[in-house]
Design a protein around this motif. Structure first.
Motif, PDB file in Angstrom:
ATOM      1  N   SER A  84       0.827  -1.215   0.000  1.00  0.00           N
ATOM      2  CA  SER A  84       0.000   0.000   0.000  1.00  0.00           C
ATOM      3  C   SER A  84       0.859   1.262   0.000  1.00  0.00           C
ATOM      4  CB  SER A  84      -0.930   0.002   1.216  1.00  0.00           C
ATOM      5  OG  SER A  84      -0.178  -0.009   2.424  1.00  0.00           O
ATOM      6  N   GLU A  85       2.034   1.202   0.663  1.00  0.00           N
ATOM      7  CA  GLU A  85       2.929   2.355   0.691  1.00  0.00           C
ATOM      8  C   GLU A  85       3.599   2.554  -0.668  1.00  0.00           C
ATOM      9  OE1 GLU A  85       4.649   2.737   5.152  1.00  0.00           O
ATOM     10  OE2 GLU A  85       5.140   0.849   4.146  1.00  0.00           O
ATOM     11  N   TYR A  88       1.104   4.125  -2.812  1.00  0.00           N
ATOM     12  CA  TYR A  88       0.956   5.544  -2.469  1.00  0.00           C
ATOM     13  C   TYR A  88       2.047   6.378  -3.128  1.00  0.00           C
ATOM     14  CZ  TYR A  88       1.064   9.934  -0.001  1.00  0.00           C
ATOM     15  OH  TYR A  88       1.102  11.276   0.272  1.00  0.00           O
ATOM     16  N   ASP A  92       1.363   9.182  -5.805  1.00  0.00           N
ATOM     17  CA  ASP A  92       1.661  10.545  -5.384  1.00  0.00           C
ATOM     18  C   ASP A  92       2.696  11.197  -6.309  1.00  0.00           C
ATOM     19  OD1 ASP A  92       1.307  12.646  -3.231  1.00  0.00           O
ATOM     20  OD2 ASP A  92       3.479  12.339  -3.091  1.00  0.00           O
ATOM     21  N   TYR A 145      11.684  10.258  -1.440  1.00  0.00           N
ATOM     22  CA  TYR A 145      10.594  10.151  -0.476  1.00  0.00           C
ATOM     23  C   TYR A 145      11.183   9.817   0.885  1.00  0.00           C
ATOM     24  CZ  TYR A 145       6.606  10.844  -3.467  1.00  0.00           C
ATOM     25  OH  TYR A 145       5.665  11.434  -4.285  1.00  0.00           O
ATOM     26  N   GLY A 148       9.171   7.345   5.852  1.00  0.00           N
ATOM     27  CA  GLY A 148       7.819   6.913   6.153  1.00  0.00           C
ATOM     28  C   GLY A 148       7.698   6.150   7.462  1.00  0.00           C
ATOM     29  N   HIS A 152       2.318   8.605   5.824  1.00  0.00           N
ATOM     30  CA  HIS A 152       2.764   8.300   4.475  1.00  0.00           C
ATOM     31  C   HIS A 152       4.151   8.875   4.222  1.00  0.00           C
ATOM     32  CE1 HIS A 152      -0.781   6.409   2.904  1.00  0.00           C
ATOM     33  NE2 HIS A 152      -1.567   7.427   3.211  1.00  0.00           N
ATOM     34  N   LYS A 154       6.844  11.096   2.399  1.00  0.00           N
ATOM     35  CA  LYS A 154       6.639  12.441   1.850  1.00  0.00           C
ATOM     36  C   LYS A 154       7.682  12.704   0.773  1.00  0.00           C
ATOM     37  CE  LYS A 154       4.802  14.059   6.271  1.00  0.00           C
ATOM     38  NZ  LYS A 154       4.884  12.705   6.902  1.00  0.00           N
TER      39      LYS A 154
END
Length: 497
Positions: A84-85, A88, A92, A145, A148, A152, A154
């Motif tokens: 799921s990450e 994301y 994103d 990113y 986390g 979530h 970033k």
């Protein structure tokens, strides 16, 4: 830069990995050029985004260079993230395609083109146009990113020069700022998807170094490779150093005299561990303070660190560092506050992706930003970190910085790793809690560790209790998944601090 090296020393090895891949500088430039052109042909424009899902291998650095040459932003995705990450991050970042290992490709969303290493990747390169990119064309870069550990991940983009030749020059000069000057072999020990590990290796590559890429870190094998391949430079995190120090005598009995520089940062280091490393390897450790968001702010060599134990150095060229209080006023030397960095020539050195409010909250004024670290600057300009503001424990109205307590616990010979955090207490608001991992074959009573800490810390900083774990939950880059230790103690409470 790789373009020059490929012309002057075309047969010099650029990349060697544990999978048996070897790539010369001439091959690296050709493959990266073809790959960049192939991404354009597949519909990824300059300014577009592609991702990677891979453990350490030569192809990662080919993609790094290909993206820079073609003006594309590369998003390295941590393969340890939950599906799921990963989804994301891919959504994103608006990824146009993902390059992946076979074992990790299933993590990629089904509706995003995924190119697996091996035949699909090699076909893409073979079919790519070899025409060189113009040096005045737009440059690409890395789009990172955060790890986390809470919420979530970033996304963050650094400001970069407009043209490719300027961007490549920045890689070289940034390398010189942290002693990555391109001589000999650079051993890549940690995960290259981490901004520091991959970034410093790429700096060294741009200055002419050969990257010897370990698939995964192993303490004994790291020493073996340093001896066998005459490694000149490497990057380590404190957890790696502790594991190397805890090896038996026969495993440590290696000729490591080829090493010129051991760069380290990413996590706090216990002074006792650093002194042991300097005693073992000599004064070749170079420590830095920096972040994924904005790069490296400070550096300190071994001699200056021994003269100023605990410092993370003085600012590198282009940065100023100072501490402020809660009102934003600059604090005098020696007083702990939130640390801010000033880049006079960059009004916005970084910006969070799709998060203008978070970006704005990081800046005190144009060019002056913080990432939440607490610390002080002494009267000679040496910078000392206390902790992250978000990690601070407030017990009975008094601030406790976990990193200081962790370093005290790590001085005990039985302790391999330590984490300190606050847990709820009716009387004190929070009380200090520790979690430790013992070295192999070692164990001591928690009362002994508490007494040990009491000898080294003020009474309010001493842990009230200690949990023992078989292993603490750390990422490969050395950062701790603190929430998994801390959050269970706050369940059922309407606050987290």
């Amino acid at each position: 830069m790789p373009v020059d090296i490929a012309l002057i020393h075309p047969e010099r090895l650029a990349l060697i990995d544990d999978l048996g891949t070897t790539v010369t500088f001439a091959e690296l430039l050709d493959r990266a050029t073809r790959l960049g052109r192939a991404m354009h042909a597949a519909g990824v424009p300059a300014g577009g985004h592609v991702g990677t899902l891979t453990e350490n291998r030569a192809e990662f650095f080919e993609l790094y260079l290909a993206s820079m040459l073609s003006g594309i932003w590369l998003v390295p995705i941590n393969g340890l993230l939950a599906p799921s990450e990963v989804t994301y991050v891919a959504r994103d970042a608006d990824l146009a395609m993902i390059f992946a290992e076979d074992e990790l490709a299933s993590l990629a969303p089904d509706d995003i083109t995924t190119i697996c290493f091996g035949e699909p990747y090699e076909t893409m390169i073979t079919e790519g146009d070899p025409t060189p990119f113009a040096l005045d064309a737009p440059a690409g870069s890395r789009f990172s990113y955060t790890s986390g550990t809470t919420g979530h991940p970033k996304g963050v983009k650094r400001s970069i020069p407009a043209a490719l030749d300027e961007m490549l020059a920045v890689q070289r000069s940034a390398g010189h700022d942290v002693a990555m000057t391109g001589e000999g072999i650079h051993l890549v020990t940690g995960p290259a998807y981490h901004a520091a590990v991959g970034g410093f290796a790429f700096f060294d590559l741009c200055n002419g170094a050969t990257l010897r890429i370990m698939r995964k870190f192993d303490a004994a094998r790291t020493l073996e490779l340093i001896e066998q391949e005459q490694v000149r430079r490497t990057h380590l995190v404190p957890t790696m150093m502790v594991r190397m120090l805890r090896l038996n005598e026969s495993a440590r009995l290696r000729d490591l005299s080829s090493l010129d520089i051991v760069l380290h940062g990413a996590a706090p280091i216990a002074p006792a561990v650093k002194r042991q490393m300097i005693d073992w390897l000599g004064p070749i450790l170079v420590e830095y303070w920096g972040t994924s968001e904005a790069g490296v702010f400070t550096r300190v060599d071994s001699a200056d660190w021994l003269a100023h134990p605990g410092t993370v150095g003085r600012p590198v060229p282009g940065f100023e560092v100072f501490a402020v209080d809660d009102t934003g006023a600059t604090l005098p030397p020696g007083e702990v506050g939130r640390l801010f960095c000033h880049t006079p020539n960059k009004p916005e050195p970084f910006a969070y992706w799709n998060a203008p409010e978070k970006t704005a909250s990081s800046y005190l004024r144009p060019g002056v930003f913080t990432l939440g670290d607490m610390g002080h600057v002494d009267d000679e300009g040496w910078i000392f970190l206390a902790d992250r503001a978000t990690n601070m424990i407030i017990t009975g109205g008094v601030n406790v910085y976990p990193a200081e307590v962790e370093q005290a616990l790590l001085e005990h010979p039985a302790v391999l790793d330590a984490a300190v955090f606050g847990i709820p207490d009716e009387e004190w608001g929070e009380k200090v809690k520790a979690a430790v991992e013992f070295a192999t074959g070692e164990t001591v009573a928690d009362t002994e560790l508490i007494d040990f800490a009491r000898e080294r810390l003020g009474r309010h900083k001493v842990p009230r209790s200690i949990d023992v774990h078989e292993s603490l939950p750390r990422q490969p880059n050395g950062k701790l998944y603190l929430s998994s230790l801390r959050d269970p103690y706050w369940e059922g409470h309407d606050r987290k601090i």
